[in-house]
Every structure is written in C-alpha cells, then in structure tokens.
Design a protein around this motif. Sequence first.
Motif, PDB file in Angstrom:
ATOM      1  N   MET A   1       0.834  -1.197   0.000  1.00 49.59           N
ATOM      2  CA  MET A   1       0.000   0.000   0.000  1.00 49.59           C
ATOM      3  C   MET A   1       0.868   1.245   0.000  1.00 49.59           C
ATOM      4  O   MET A   1       1.740   1.415   0.850  1.00 49.59           O
ATOM      5  N   GLU A   2       0.647   2.103  -0.987  1.00 51.65           N
ATOM      6  CA  GLU A   2       1.342   3.371  -1.054  1.00 51.65           C
ATOM      7  C   GLU A   2       0.681   4.359  -0.092  1.00 51.65           C
ATOM      8  O   GLU A   2      -0.427   4.126   0.394  1.00 51.65           O
ATOM      9  N   PRO A   3       1.345   5.494   0.203  1.00 52.43           N
ATOM     10  CA  PRO A   3       0.786   6.464   1.158  1.00 52.43           C
ATOM     11  C   PRO A   3      -0.627   6.915   0.826  1.00 52.43           C
ATOM     12  O   PRO A   3      -1.421   7.194   1.717  1.00 52.43           O
ATOM     13  N   LEU A   4      -0.967   6.990  -0.455  1.00 53.95           N
ATOM     14  CA  LEU A   4      -2.298   7.453  -0.844  1.00 53.95           C
ATOM     15  C   LEU A   4      -3.320   6.323  -0.843  1.00 53.95           C
ATOM     16  O   LEU A   4      -4.457   6.515  -1.257  1.00 53.95           O
ATOM     17  N   GLY A   5      -2.901   5.140  -0.411  1.00 53.48           N
ATOM     18  CA  GLY A   5      -3.832   4.031  -0.329  1.00 53.48           C
ATOM     19  C   GLY A   5      -3.984   3.252  -1.610  1.00 53.48           C
ATOM     20  O   GLY A   5      -4.870   2.410  -1.728  1.00 53.48           O
ATOM     21  N   ILE A   6      -3.131   3.513  -2.605  1.00 51.21           N
ATOM     22  CA  ILE A   6      -3.207   2.815  -3.882  1.00 51.21           C
ATOM     23  C   ILE A   6      -2.400   1.526  -3.796  1.00 51.21           C
ATOM     24  O   ILE A   6      -1.234   1.539  -3.402  1.00 51.21           O
ATOM     25  N   ALA A   7      -3.005   0.411  -4.139  1.00 54.84           N
ATOM     26  CA  ALA A   7      -2.323  -0.875  -4.074  1.00 54.84           C
ATOM     27  C   ALA A   7      -1.284  -0.979  -5.185  1.00 54.84           C
ATOM     28  O   ALA A   7      -1.521  -0.566  -6.315  1.00 54.84           O
ATOM     29  N   GLN A   8      -0.140  -1.538  -4.829  1.00 54.23           N
ATOM     30  CA  GLN A   8       0.952  -1.664  -5.796  1.00 54.23           C
ATOM     31  C   GLN A   8       1.505  -3.075  -5.734  1.00 54.23           C
ATOM     32  O   GLN A   8       1.795  -3.599  -4.666  1.00 54.23           O
ATOM     33  N   ASP A   9       1.653  -3.727  -6.868  1.00 53.24           N
ATOM     34  CA  ASP A   9       2.208  -5.071  -6.907  1.00 53.24           C
ATOM     35  C   ASP A   9       3.686  -5.031  -6.568  1.00 53.24           C
ATOM     36  O   ASP A   9       4.399  -4.096  -6.935  1.00 53.24           O
ATOM     37  N   ILE A  10       4.146  -6.055  -5.867  1.00 55.03           N
ATOM     38  CA  ILE A  10       5.571  -6.222  -5.631  1.00 55.03           C
ATOM     39  C   ILE A  10       5.951  -7.633  -6.047  1.00 55.03           C
ATOM     40  O   ILE A  10       5.113  -8.537  -6.103  1.00 55.03           O
ATOM     41  N   VAL A  11       7.212  -7.821  -6.356  1.00 53.40           N
ATOM     42  CA  VAL A  11       7.697  -9.101  -6.863  1.00 53.40           C
ATOM     43  C   VAL A  11       8.758  -9.639  -5.918  1.00 53.40           C
ATOM     44  O   VAL A  11       9.731  -8.951  -5.603  1.00 53.40           O
TER      45      VAL A  11
ATOM     46  N   LEU B   1      10.759  -4.768  -6.729  1.00 51.67           N
ATOM     47  CA  LEU B   1      11.399  -6.012  -6.297  1.00 51.67           C
ATOM     48  C   LEU B   1      11.578  -6.010  -4.781  1.00 51.67           C
ATOM     49  O   LEU B   1      12.164  -5.079  -4.216  1.00 51.67           O
ATOM     50  N   GLN B   2      11.099  -7.046  -4.140  1.00 48.05           N
ATOM     51  CA  GLN B   2      11.204  -7.155  -2.680  1.00 48.05           C
ATOM     52  C   GLN B   2      12.490  -7.915  -2.333  1.00 48.05           C
ATOM     53  O   GLN B   2      12.478  -9.100  -2.026  1.00 48.05           O
ATOM     54  N   VAL B   3      13.585  -7.194  -2.376  1.00 50.17           N
ATOM     55  CA  VAL B   3      14.902  -7.765  -2.117  1.00 50.17           C
ATOM     56  C   VAL B   3      15.504  -7.099  -0.887  1.00 50.17           C
ATOM     57  O   VAL B   3      15.007  -6.080  -0.404  1.00 50.17           O
TER      58      VAL B   3
ATOM     59  N   ALA C   1      12.226  -2.950  -1.074  1.00 51.54           N
ATOM     60  CA  ALA C   1      13.607  -3.303  -0.736  1.00 51.54           C
ATOM     61  C   ALA C   1      13.993  -2.661   0.590  1.00 51.54           C
ATOM     62  O   ALA C   1      13.611  -1.522   0.884  1.00 51.54           O
ATOM     63  N   ARG C   2      14.777  -3.385   1.390  1.00 51.50           N
ATOM     64  CA  ARG C   2      15.177  -2.869   2.700  1.00 51.50           C
ATOM     65  C   ARG C   2      16.195  -1.741   2.574  1.00 51.50           C
ATOM     66  O   ARG C   2      16.150  -0.763   3.312  1.00 51.50           O
ATOM     67  N   PHE C   3      17.140  -1.898   1.648  1.00 51.66           N
ATOM     68  CA  PHE C   3      18.212  -0.919   1.498  1.00 51.66           C
ATOM     69  C   PHE C   3      18.426  -0.576   0.023  1.00 51.66           C
ATOM     70  O   PHE C   3      18.031  -1.325  -0.871  1.00 51.66           O
ATOM     71  N   ILE C   4      19.075   0.568  -0.183  1.00 52.01           N
ATOM     72  CA  ILE C   4      19.515   0.974  -1.516  1.00 52.01           C
ATOM     73  C   ILE C   4      21.028   1.154  -1.458  1.00 52.01           C
ATOM     74  O   ILE C   4      21.538   1.877  -0.599  1.00 52.01           O
ATOM     75  N   ILE C   5      21.726   0.477  -2.361  1.00 49.78           N
ATOM     76  CA  ILE C   5      23.175   0.649  -2.467  1.00 49.78           C
ATOM     77  C   ILE C   5      23.441   1.507  -3.698  1.00 49.78           C
ATOM     78  O   ILE C   5      23.183   1.085  -4.825  1.00 49.78           O
ATOM     79  N   HIS C   6      23.922   2.710  -3.474  1.00 54.60           N
ATOM     80  CA  HIS C   6      24.181   3.654  -4.561  1.00 54.60           C
ATOM     81  C   HIS C   6      25.635   3.522  -5.017  1.00 54.60           C
ATOM     82  O   HIS C   6      26.542   3.360  -4.194  1.00 54.60           O
ATOM     83  N   THR C   7      25.851   3.617  -6.311  1.00 56.49           N
ATOM     84  CA  THR C   7      27.214   3.600  -6.839  1.00 56.49           C
ATOM     85  C   THR C   7      27.278   4.449  -8.096  1.00 56.49           C
ATOM     86  O   THR C   7      26.253   4.698  -8.746  1.00 56.49           O
ATOM     87  N   VAL C   8      28.492   4.893  -8.434  1.00 55.52           N
ATOM     88  CA  VAL C   8      28.692   5.784  -9.579  1.00 55.52           C
ATOM     89  C   VAL C   8      29.620   5.107 -10.582  1.00 55.52           C
ATOM     90  O   VAL C   8      30.782   4.813 -10.266  1.00 55.52           O
ATOM     91  N   GLY C   9      29.106   4.847 -11.768  1.00 55.31           N
ATOM     92  CA  GLY C   9      29.904   4.229 -12.817  1.00 55.31           C
ATOM     93  C   GLY C   9      30.823   5.232 -13.491  1.00 55.31           C
ATOM     94  O   GLY C   9      30.637   6.449 -13.379  1.00 55.31           O
TER      95      GLY C   9
END
Length: 329
Positions: free
Chosen positions: A4-14, A69-71, A126-134
């Motif tokens: 559920m998003e903040p506005l109450g709209i359902a969103q699929d997750i994988v 993605l639920q990773v 996802a629990r975390f975001i790992i940011h990187t710069v190519g």
Amino acid sequence: MRLMEPLGIAQDIVEPTVLKRWADYPNQHRYTDYSDSVRETAHHAISPFPYQPSLNNKLALWTGDISILQVDALVNPTNETMDDNSTTCQKIFSRAGSALKIEIFNEIKECRTGEVRVTQGHGLPARFIIHTVGPVYNVKYQTAAQNTLHCCYRNVLQKAREMGLRTIALPVINSIRRNYPPDAGAHIALRTVRRFLEQYDSLTCVIFVLEPCDLGIYEILLPLYFPRNLAEQDNACWQLPNDIGGMDGEPLLPDRQIRIIDNPQHALHGDDTVELSSQLETSVNIGEHAFAQMQGDLDRQRLLGERPADPLADIMLKQMQHKERYENL
C-alpha cells in the motif's frame, strides 16, 4: 503480494522466489561446432568458468520495474551528486518517497566514482539501496574505466556481504550516456559477479535488472560465464575473450618494462637502449641487495639531510650525463 502506497493505492511487488532462475532459461542460441576448425584455436584450453548448477540457481533476469522487487537491497546507478535523472533513478526515488532525498541531503551528500553509499529503502519494498557511480568511458583511458567499473560491481557485492544481505537487484551500472560500450561493460559485470559467487556463499539470489537494449547482450554472454551445461562450457573456451580478468574478475595489466633511451633519434632504429632491470642487482638475500646494504645508515642520512644512495637514480643520472655529452658533440 501487494504493497500500500501512502495514498492508499495498491501496488504489486515481486519476490525473488517467483523469478525464473538462469538454470531454467531455455537456450535460444545455436551452438557453434568448433570440432572441425582448422584456422581457429580455442582461446582457453579449459573453461575458466566451469559449469556449476549451484551458481546458475542463484541468478535471475528481470526486465520490469526495479522498484517493485522485494529484495534485501537494490542498486541505484547514479552520479557523484546522487541526483541522476536516469529512468532507473527516477523509479527508485519516486517509490522511495521524499525521505530518501532527505537522507541523502543530510547524511550522504555525495558518492565518488567507483564507491558505494547505503541508504534505507524507505517506501520501497527493498530494505536498502546501495548507490554507486559508474565511470565515464574514454578510449584513451579505457583501462581506468574498466578498473573503476569492476570496483563498482565488486564494492556493491562486498557491501551486501558485509551487511549480511541475501538477495540483491543489480541493474547495469555502466551507462551509454557515459559512453561505456554495453558489451564491454557486460563482460566485466558477469565475470565480477561470477568470481564473487565462487568465493562467497553469502548471496542466495542476484537479479540482473535489464533494459530491453541490454537483455540480448546478457542472454548471449551469460552462457560464457555461467554455462548451463557441458556444451555451453566447451563453447565458452572458444568464445570467451583472452582477457578474463584476475581472481576477482578485475582487468589485468600487462607487465611493462622501463627503458631509458640515450638519444631519442636512436629509438627509431631500435638501438642504444638500456633496460634498467639488467643494471640492477637482482639478489634478494639479506645483506646482498643494494637497498639492504644501506638500511643501517638511513636514520643518519635523514638526520643529516643526506640523500640515501639510490642505485636506480645513479643509473638514470649516468644515462642523462651520457645523453648530454652526445648532444654536445
């Protein structure tokens, strides 16, 4: 599952468990028969990336929205100021919400090329975001770009291991917008992931998140680094490039010899060159090596401001003096 998003709209997750593993992907490309090849020889006598079903069962391909993605962690390829406007970044920031921007502004600030930064997932599944710069790719400095891209992938995987994460969504870090050739970047990505999975058992699922333009490249190259059977393993001996990187998949640099030329004009004729390695003492026995002989006087030389004897510098000085005498003739 639905989020559920903040506005109450359902969103699929994988969830990763529903994704087909690489081991189960059908082979869509015909094998090349090299058995009767006369002109060509295999680049590798045996496959440097042998068939290992356990590794193939850890890989999945995903061409959809990375933000659903639920990773444990998803990777965000960004720029140094962490405000890139690529499609992937926009999807991640849109789903994560304003809290992600606030965390970056207050705590992260920036990320250098080749390094990683970690934030919370906030509104993402996802629990975390790992940011990187190519890296930015330039043919003149392609070795530096290759090393930096390898560092991006390796640092992301190492960070996931340090944090005890098990599942990760990994998009293509190299970017056409930064002039990086997609196929060259795919080789580095695949061999780096392969070597990491061989060394560590921490990750149970690595999801390659691919745009349609990258999918075909990965489908062709994946069998070289993750063969699904012995036939693909044998074909890889012919199709893999000669340069398959080091133990971690990093690019290898050829050894270089330093040469001093008496007269630059003679370099055109290939004569009058001196190799420093032939001039230096090669013994490594304690007390015999030139550097070992001066260890006892180092403190005294530093205190008195004297320059320690340096055999390499002496040779260079003699060569310069010889050159000056030649030019004065």
